[in-house]
Design a protein around this motif. Structure first.
Motif, PDB file in Angstrom:
ATOM      1  N   ILE A   1      -2.291  -2.185  -2.717  1.00 25.47           N
ATOM      2  CA  ILE A   1      -3.276  -2.574  -1.690  1.00 25.47           C
ATOM      3  C   ILE A   1      -2.543  -2.992  -0.412  1.00 25.47           C
ATOM      4  O   ILE A   1      -2.914  -2.592   0.697  1.00 25.47           O
ATOM      5  CB  ILE A   1      -4.175  -3.730  -2.201  1.00 25.47           C
ATOM      6  CG1 ILE A   1      -4.981  -3.271  -3.412  1.00 25.47           C
ATOM      7  CG2 ILE A   1      -5.116  -4.211  -1.090  1.00 25.47           C
ATOM      8  CD1 ILE A   1      -5.682  -4.416  -4.155  1.00 25.47           C
ATOM      9  N   ALA A   2      -1.478  -3.787  -0.576  1.00 27.82           N
ATOM     10  CA  ALA A   2      -0.699  -4.232   0.591  1.00 27.82           C
ATOM     11  C   ALA A   2      -0.121  -3.025   1.328  1.00 27.82           C
ATOM     12  O   ALA A   2      -0.123  -2.965   2.558  1.00 27.82           O
ATOM     13  CB  ALA A   2       0.415  -5.182   0.144  1.00 27.82           C
TER      14      ALA A   2
ATOM     15  N   ASP B   1      -0.624  -7.431   3.282  1.00 26.73           N
ATOM     16  CA  ASP B   1      -0.507  -8.304   2.115  1.00 26.73           C
ATOM     17  C   ASP B   1      -1.774  -8.203   1.275  1.00 26.73           C
ATOM     18  O   ASP B   1      -2.807  -7.683   1.745  1.00 26.73           O
ATOM     19  CB  ASP B   1      -0.214  -9.754   2.520  1.00 26.73           C
ATOM     20  CG  ASP B   1      -1.414 -10.464   3.135  1.00 26.73           C
ATOM     21  OD1 ASP B   1      -2.271  -9.782   3.751  1.00 26.73           O
ATOM     22  OD2 ASP B   1      -1.496 -11.700   3.022  1.00 26.73           O
ATOM     23  N   ALA B   2      -1.670  -8.650   0.060  1.00 23.36           N
ATOM     24  CA  ALA B   2      -2.819  -8.603  -0.852  1.00 23.36           C
ATOM     25  C   ALA B   2      -2.625  -9.622  -1.957  1.00 23.36           C
ATOM     26  O   ALA B   2      -1.495  -9.968  -2.306  1.00 23.36           O
ATOM     27  CB  ALA B   2      -2.965  -7.206  -1.457  1.00 23.36           C
ATOM     28  N   TYR B   3      -3.764 -10.100  -2.477  1.00 27.23           N
ATOM     29  CA  TYR B   3      -3.733 -11.040  -3.602  1.00 27.23           C
ATOM     30  C   TYR B   3      -4.717 -10.554  -4.663  1.00 27.23           C
ATOM     31  O   TYR B   3      -5.847 -10.170  -4.356  1.00 27.23           O
ATOM     32  CB  TYR B   3      -4.146 -12.441  -3.146  1.00 27.23           C
ATOM     33  CG  TYR B   3      -4.309 -13.424  -4.283  1.00 27.23           C
ATOM     34  CD1 TYR B   3      -3.197 -13.962  -4.922  1.00 27.23           C
ATOM     35  CD2 TYR B   3      -5.573 -13.802  -4.739  1.00 27.23           C
ATOM     36  CE1 TYR B   3      -3.338 -14.868  -5.983  1.00 27.23           C
ATOM     37  CE2 TYR B   3      -5.720 -14.704  -5.790  1.00 27.23           C
ATOM     38  CZ  TYR B   3      -4.593 -15.239  -6.406  1.00 27.23           C
ATOM     39  OH  TYR B   3      -4.751 -16.124  -7.452  1.00 27.23           O
TER      40      TYR B   3
ATOM     41  N   ALA C   1      -1.528  -5.130  -6.530  1.00 25.73           N
ATOM     42  CA  ALA C   1      -1.539  -5.838  -5.243  1.00 25.73           C
ATOM     43  C   ALA C   1      -0.592  -5.140  -4.267  1.00 25.73           C
ATOM     44  O   ALA C   1      -0.897  -5.013  -3.071  1.00 25.73           O
ATOM     45  CB  ALA C   1      -1.143  -7.299  -5.431  1.00 25.73           C
TER      46      ALA C   1
ATOM     47  N   ARG D   1      -2.739  -1.359   3.331  1.00 27.84           N
ATOM     48  CA  ARG D   1      -3.033  -2.157   4.525  1.00 27.84           C
ATOM     49  C   ARG D   1      -1.925  -2.039   5.564  1.00 27.84           C
ATOM     50  O   ARG D   1      -2.177  -2.177   6.759  1.00 27.84           O
ATOM     51  CB  ARG D   1      -3.225  -3.628   4.133  1.00 27.84           C
ATOM     52  CG  ARG D   1      -4.553  -3.847   3.442  1.00 27.84           C
ATOM     53  CD  ARG D   1      -4.710  -5.267   2.941  1.00 27.84           C
ATOM     54  NE  ARG D   1      -6.030  -5.431   2.342  1.00 27.84           N
ATOM     55  CZ  ARG D   1      -6.384  -6.448   1.581  1.00 27.84           C
ATOM     56  NH1 ARG D   1      -5.524  -7.414   1.323  1.00 27.84           N
ATOM     57  NH2 ARG D   1      -7.600  -6.494   1.077  1.00 27.84           N
TER      58      ARG D   1
ATOM     59  N   GLU E   1      -8.046 -13.616   1.168  1.00 27.11           N
ATOM     60  CA  GLU E   1      -8.771 -13.291  -0.078  1.00 27.11           C
ATOM     61  C   GLU E   1      -8.389 -14.249  -1.201  1.00 27.11           C
ATOM     62  O   GLU E   1      -9.211 -14.561  -2.062  1.00 27.11           O
ATOM     63  CB  GLU E   1      -8.650 -11.811  -0.455  1.00 27.11           C
ATOM     64  CG  GLU E   1      -7.301 -11.280  -0.797  1.00 27.11           C
ATOM     65  CD  GLU E   1      -7.226  -9.748  -0.634  1.00 27.11           C
ATOM     66  OE1 GLU E   1      -8.201  -9.115  -0.194  1.00 27.11           O
ATOM     67  OE2 GLU E   1      -6.165  -9.196  -0.952  1.00 27.11           O
TER      68      GLU E   1
ATOM     69  N   GLY F   1      -4.576 -10.837   2.738  1.00 23.77           N
ATOM     70  CA  GLY F   1      -4.271 -11.253   1.364  1.00 23.77           C
ATOM     71  C   GLY F   1      -4.354 -12.755   1.198  1.00 23.77           C
ATOM     72  O   GLY F   1      -4.814 -13.266   0.169  1.00 23.77           O
TER      73      GLY F   1
END
Lengths: 287, 746, 158
Positions: A278-279, A176-178, A275, A282, A91, A88
């Motif tokens: 997605i996190a 994590d994700a952004y 987000a 992951r 990205e 994250g």
């Protein structure tokens, strides 16, 4: 204007500390050059540090990574270890500008530029990253979340500059994700943005989470209420709705050419929810 | 000049896709654009611009700037003589403000110095005292009687009494009994629309290099769509004779209409005259957005009546355009184009132009038409939705065709609208399935096309090659197309011909590269010049053979005896005739000069599929197909390029591009970051289908193709979004905040 | 302002110049070294017309100081062809009509080469995202993407 390449970090700190005029550090230059050209800033001293030892390297440390302040987005994106541990964060960094800008832009520059819409920063805040700061009084560490002070301003003192970012180790089953919203797919500034970092237990229950929002307040901000809305849940529909609501409630945006208060507030919640999912994926969890 | 042997001619070169003659220069970085030229002793000039939307200039003091070391000349409006001709005076005042600044970024003074740093430092030393005036940037607000007056005394007699002085012109087009037409309708829909001003967005900023000596002779290198136009304007503004000013057009880094006038060229010439040194001016990107012409902003009301089975009974449009701070005739073209795609018994369009504190409008690809046709095609689509009719069938039912009395007056000859609609209907795109939150939009589009003043010289070289001298900057591959038409006519290979764009001293006047005119008009002149050279070559062959000129014909690149009675001689090729030309009367050249007519209108139909993210209001373009009548596609790749490029400019206009003004009347987004032209990752493949319905006004049937493609995307996208989300937006751009707002309104 | 002396390598050849401390690499290339192939479309890193390679990385030369070129390698559009032998990307752009006005073309070619050097077989989507920082207003990108994909194919076969 003077352009100087000091030999050591200490020399740089002294130079910057003693300069009475406007100073700027150039690593990627992708903000400084634009500001100089538009007349927004006319520095008296520009200091180039990227040749100094360690500033362009990524080194494992305590299960995490220390990333030099002059590491470009392109270089970061090529580092398998960082990409695997903090996808994250990477990205977020890689959404800054174009491929060309990625060739130069750094996440430290993105942080120190102080933009509320900085793409690298929400991911770093959600990751609880710290920065190492060099200054006239030596070196100190500081959480990323404490660096931004307002649009275009940081808490760094006179002569201080960031030399590296530390991304910590993380427990198993973490992700994590952004996400950001921009009208175009690329080459744009976030109108609203959200980063989520979380950890789940073996049953898929969120045990820890950090949620950070961008472009919806004078600085990138950590939103503990949004994290609280999903801790202890499996990110079921109700938790997702609570997360989105808490994120939207935390927003304090402005109306400007890029978006309205209403739009930013709503979309920040949507992005936080997306987000988080997605996190979660992951981290190996399922909602 | 009429079409040759309609539908029978077999082309050898026209219709093929040879490499463009400027290709190697452009892929190696060798091609020279406006900013790429330098001269010994050259000065660099920068321009001081207004920070206010509207203000009186109380005084300008340039003395400190003039005293700065390295400054060689400073000019303001005081260095120019006001022009009697209002059109010219407006251009002059736009180049340098005289008594008032009329918009944010309006030029006030210019400094030429030995370096850019010195010139910029000097600008800061110029003291301008302003008295701020109330401003207006919105067209509807500008038309209200109590609006701040941008300029007084500019209204034409056609403007009805009682309107704001900002209203400079009024126009009316149409025919038939509107009341009776609407009475026949089963459904009448009346809607209001707005479109934002958009910029042409060429990647190359305006740039020029001017040299003027004490003898009054001048040379100007600049990026322009028309060097002759630049010459005549600059000569008038500087008070010199046209013959004394030579203008050379550089390679041009995009124009789309925006480089059909002057902004910096007269200023550079004046600075050069004053300093006795060459002067270069290169605009920054922000200067391009602030002070060069965007298109008009618009506000339009459209009312259309339709029967249950889809026959349009009457159409009416009221168009209010603003071309910025100066009078502008673009609304006339919008009013003429609005209903051009329809065969109507009753139609009326009224237009008004109003002054606002915005930069002076410059032409932008089919100027005026996209805004008007967006409104009309949106209402037609909504009628189809409400009546449950297929939008393509409805357009077929009402389409203008040969013999239709157009909504703006003339009766159409052979036109391609029906063919493009039929092609769209038959295309797999039209019947492809759509997913959730997806919608398909359709719109027709139209442009008049233009001919205009043109001349061409064609020189036959003694080695059998041919040089063509033409006078229109090549903006989309015209040098290739012109070479192709010459090769076709002369019967020699394409690569034996080199076409160059002449400076103003090397060829007679040519109108600006605009109106989609070059391939049509210059092509036509080239064909005529080739025929002129052919007749001379036949005459030389006749002389050599000792027979009558009338007994020689030109076939496959050679002079041949016309039939057995002319004598039995082997054909003489162009190369053979050219090789001996010095012994048969001298060099051989063909010329043609004319004011071209018969350009032939052009229609296109666009199909687009979009998907809307209901939670963010973001729109993704999934699929796009352009159908257009090219008459005859001389170089099909370049025709496709026009169709694709125009479509994408229209997509940008529909979704994201807009001039955004703050409460202070200042432009908030003068850069490519916040003026969002589409990037490669925003777009799908743009499919193209070229139709060829020959234009009766050209020997090969060629029609202009450059402008029509920007017209349909606005409504096509709006119609697609409307069908995707079940709500119709009436303002462009359909930015995500606007779409999300529409979605949240119950 | 005190000027700076810089020694660098441009298109494989040693090059020296003096420049102001605030002068961009783009201005140096264009105004001091006579290499006008890189264009200034915006000066803010938003259009990519000034793309060059700096030590093997694709960058906007308008966002680099001339002084930063000390001791590095710079590669520009002028170095793409070998003598009179065009690079496959250059030939492909001509063959596929992937340029109209051509002012964005040098930057796009430099960027496309950087892509194919690291990814010889990109998908259409990868090409579109890689080139998102290169604005083109003439073509709608369609033929550019096609030309890059086709050049990649040619280069893979070579």
């Amino acid at each position: 204007m003077r352009f100087v390449r000091p030999e050591t970090l200490e020399e740089a700190a002294t130079l910057l500390g003693q300069e009475s005029g406007v100073t700027r550090i150039i690593s990627g230059g992708t903000d400084v050059m634009v500001q100089m050209r538009s007349g927004l800033v006319a520095p008296d001293l520009v200091v180039d540090l990227k040749h100094l030892t360690g500033l362009r390297s990524i080194t494992p440390e305590a299960g995490g990574f220390r990333i030099g302040a002059a590491v470009s987005g392109a270089q970061l994106g090529e580092h398998e270890g960082v990409c695997a541990l903090w996808p994250g964060v990477v990205e977020g960094v890689q959404l800054i500008g174009s491929t060309q800008v990625q060739g130069r832009a750094t996440m430290v520059g993105n942080l120190c530029n102080g933009s509320p819409a900085a793409d690298a920063v929400p991911g770093l805040v959600a990751a609880d990253a710290t920065v190492r700061i060099m200054g006239p009084n030596g070196s100190r560490d500081c959480p990323v979340a404490e660096i931004p002070a307002g649009p275009g301003r940081t808490t760094l003192g006179k002569g201080e500059f960031v030399t590296s970012v530390f991304l910590p180790a993380r427990p198993e089953r973490s992700g994590d994700a952004y996400l950001r919203f921009t009208p175009r797919t690329e080459m744009d500034i976030a109108v609203a943005a959200a980063a989520v970092s979380l950890t789940v237990d073996a049953k898929g229950v969120v045990t820890a989470a950090r949620v950070a929002l961008g472009a919806v307040a004078p600085t990138v901000m950590l939103v503990p209420e949004a994290a609280a809305a999903i801790i202890g849940t499996t990110l079921d529909d109700a938790a997702q709705a609570a997360l989105a609501a808490a994120a939207s409630a935390a927003c304090n945006p402005i109306d400007d050419k890029r978006g309205t208060i209403e739009f930013r507030t709503r979309v920040a919640g949507v992005l936080a929810r997306r987000a988080a999912l997605i996190a979660l994926a992951r981290a190996g969890g399922q909602n | 000049m009429a079409l040759d042997n309609t539908g029978q001619r077999v082309f050898k070169v026209v219709g093929t896709r040879p490499p463009r003659p400027d290709g190697v220069d452009k892929v190696t970085g060798r091609a020279l654009y406006g900013a790429d030229m330098s001269a010994p002793g050259m000065l660099v000039a920068h321009i001081l611009r207004s920070p206010h939307a509207h203000a009186e200039i109380v005084s300008i003091d340039t003395s400190a700037a003039e005293a700065l070391q390295g400054v060689k000349a400073v000019v303001t409006a005081a260095d120019f003589t006001p022009q009697e001709d209002e059109y010219l005076d407006d251009i002059l005042v736009n180049c340098l403000a005289r008594d008032k600044v009329l918009y944010d970024g309006h030029a006030v003074a210019a400094v030429a110095a030995t370096s850019a740093d010195v010139a910029k430092a000097a600008l800061k030393l110029i003291k301008v005292e302003y008295r701020k005036l109330p401003h207006v940037t919105d067209v509807d607000a500008a038309m209200r009687p109590d609006a701040p007056i941008v300029q007084s005394g500019r209204s034409l007699e056609t403007v009805p009494e009682g309107m704001s002085e900002n209203v400079t012109s009024h126009c009316e087009f149409g025919h038939g009994d509107l009341e009776a037409g609407f009475a026949k309708a089963d459904l009448i829909i009346e809607r209001s629309f707005t479109t934002a001003a958009t910029h042409q967005g060429y990647i190359e900023p305006h740039a020029c290099l001017a040299t003027m000596g004490a003898d009054g002779k001048g040379d100007l290198w600049c990026c322009t769509q028309g060097q002759y136009n630049v010459r005549s304007i600059c000569a008038d503004l500087l008070g010199i004779e046209a013959s004394q000013l030579r203008v050379t057009a550089s390679e041009i880094g995009g124009g789309f209409g925006g480089k059909t006038t002057v902004f910096i060229e007269p200023v550079a010439l004046a600075l050069s005259r004053k300093s006795g040194r060459p002067v270069k001016i290169v605009m920054s990107r922000s200067e391009v957005f602030l002070a060069t012409g965007p298109t008009v902003s618009s506000s339009t009301d459209v009312k259309i009546g339709m029967t249950k089975d889809g026959r349009i009974t009457a159409g009416q449009a009221h168009l209010r355009y603003s071309g910025g701070a100066f009078p502008c005739g673009t609304v006339d073209m919008g009013a003429q184009a609005a209903f051009a795609a329809y065969d109507l018994e009753a139609v009326q369009t009224l237009g008004w132009n109003a002054l606002t504190n915005r930069p002076k409008e410059a032409a932008y690809r089919a100027p005026g038409a996209p805004q008007a046709i967006y409104a009309v095609e949106s209402v037609v689509d909504e009628l189809c939705q409400q009546l449950g009719l297929d939008p393509l069938e409805v357009r077929l039912k009402n389409a203008a065709r040969k013999g239709t009395k157009s909504s703006y007056g003339p009766t159409f000859d052979d036109i391609g609208l029906m063919a493009t609609l039929e092609a769209a209907k038959a295309h797999p795109h039209y019947s492809a399935p759509l997913g959730e939150n997806q919608g398909r939009g359709l719109s027709a589009g139209f442009w008049f096309n233009f001919g205009g003043n043109t001349c061409v010289t064609l020189n036959v070289n003694t080695d059998g090659t041919v040089g063509i001298t033409e006078g229109n900057p090549d903006i989309g591959g015209s040098r290739a197309a012109i070479s192709q038409m010459a090769a076709e006519e002369l019967g020699i290979p394409y690569d034996k011909i080199r076409t160059i764009v002449a400076d103003t001293s090397s060829l007679g006047h040519n109108d600006v590269t605009d109106g989609s005119r070059v391939t049509f008009s210059v092509g036509l002149a080239t064909i005529k010049a080739a025929r002129d050279a052919i007749s001379k070559m036949c005459s030389r062959a006749a002389q050599i053979w000792g027979i009558d000129e009338e007994a020689v014909v030109w076939e496959d690149g050679a002079a041949c005896p016309a039939g057995p009675n002319a004598g039995k001689f082997p054909p003489m090729t162009l190369a053979e005739i050219a090789a001996v030309s010095f012994n048969t009367g001298g060099p051989i050249a063909g010329h043609y000069e004319f004011n071209a007519d018969g350009a032939g209108v052009s229609f296109g139909v666009h199909l687009v599929d979009v998907e809307v993210d209901r939670e963010t209001g973001g729109t993704k373009v999934l699929r796009y197909t352009v159908f257009q009548d090219a008459g005859k596609a001389v170089h099909p790749s370049y025709v496709e390029g026009q169709m694709q490029g125009g479509a994408v400019q229209g997509i940008g206009w529909a979704l994201n591009e807009e001039y955004i003004y703050g409460e202070d009347g200042r432009l908030q987004n003068p850069g490519f970051l916040d003026y969002r032209i589409p990037v490669a990752s925003d777009l799908p493949k743009i499919d193209t289908v070229i139709l060829e319905i020959p234009n009766p006004g050209h020997p090969y049937g060629v029609r202009g193709v450059g402008e029509t493609p920007i017209v349909p995307p606005l409504a096509a996208l709006s119609n697609a979004v409307s069908r995707a989300i079940g709500k119709r937006l009436h303002s462009l751009p359909m930015s995500p905040p606007r779409i999300l707002k529409a979605l949240s309104e119950a | 302002m005190k000027t700076i002396h810089v020694s660098t390598t441009v298109n494989g050849d040693a090059a020296e110049f003096i420049c102001g401390p605030d002068e961009s690499l783009l201005d140096v290339l264009r105004n001091r070294l006579g290499l006008t192939g890189a264009k200034e479309g915006c000066g803010t890193g938003d259009c990519g017309a000034c793309s060059v390679m700096l030590d093997g990385r694709l960058v906007c030369s308008c966002l680099v100081l001339g002084a930063e070129a000390e001791g590095v390698t710079v590669d520009t559009i002028e170095g793409l062809a070998e003598g009179d032998h065009l690079h496959p990307l250059q030939q492909s752009f001509i063959d596929h009509a992937a340029l109209q006005c051509g002012v964005c073309t040098p930057g796009i070619l430099v960027a496309a080469k950087a892509l194919l050097d690291r990814n010889p077989d990109p998908t259409e989507t990868e090409v579109r995202y890689w080139l998102a920082g290169n604005l083109c207003r003439c073509t709608g990108y369609d033929k550019i993407i096609h030309a890059v994909m086709d050049a990649a194919k040619t280069m893979r076969a070579a």
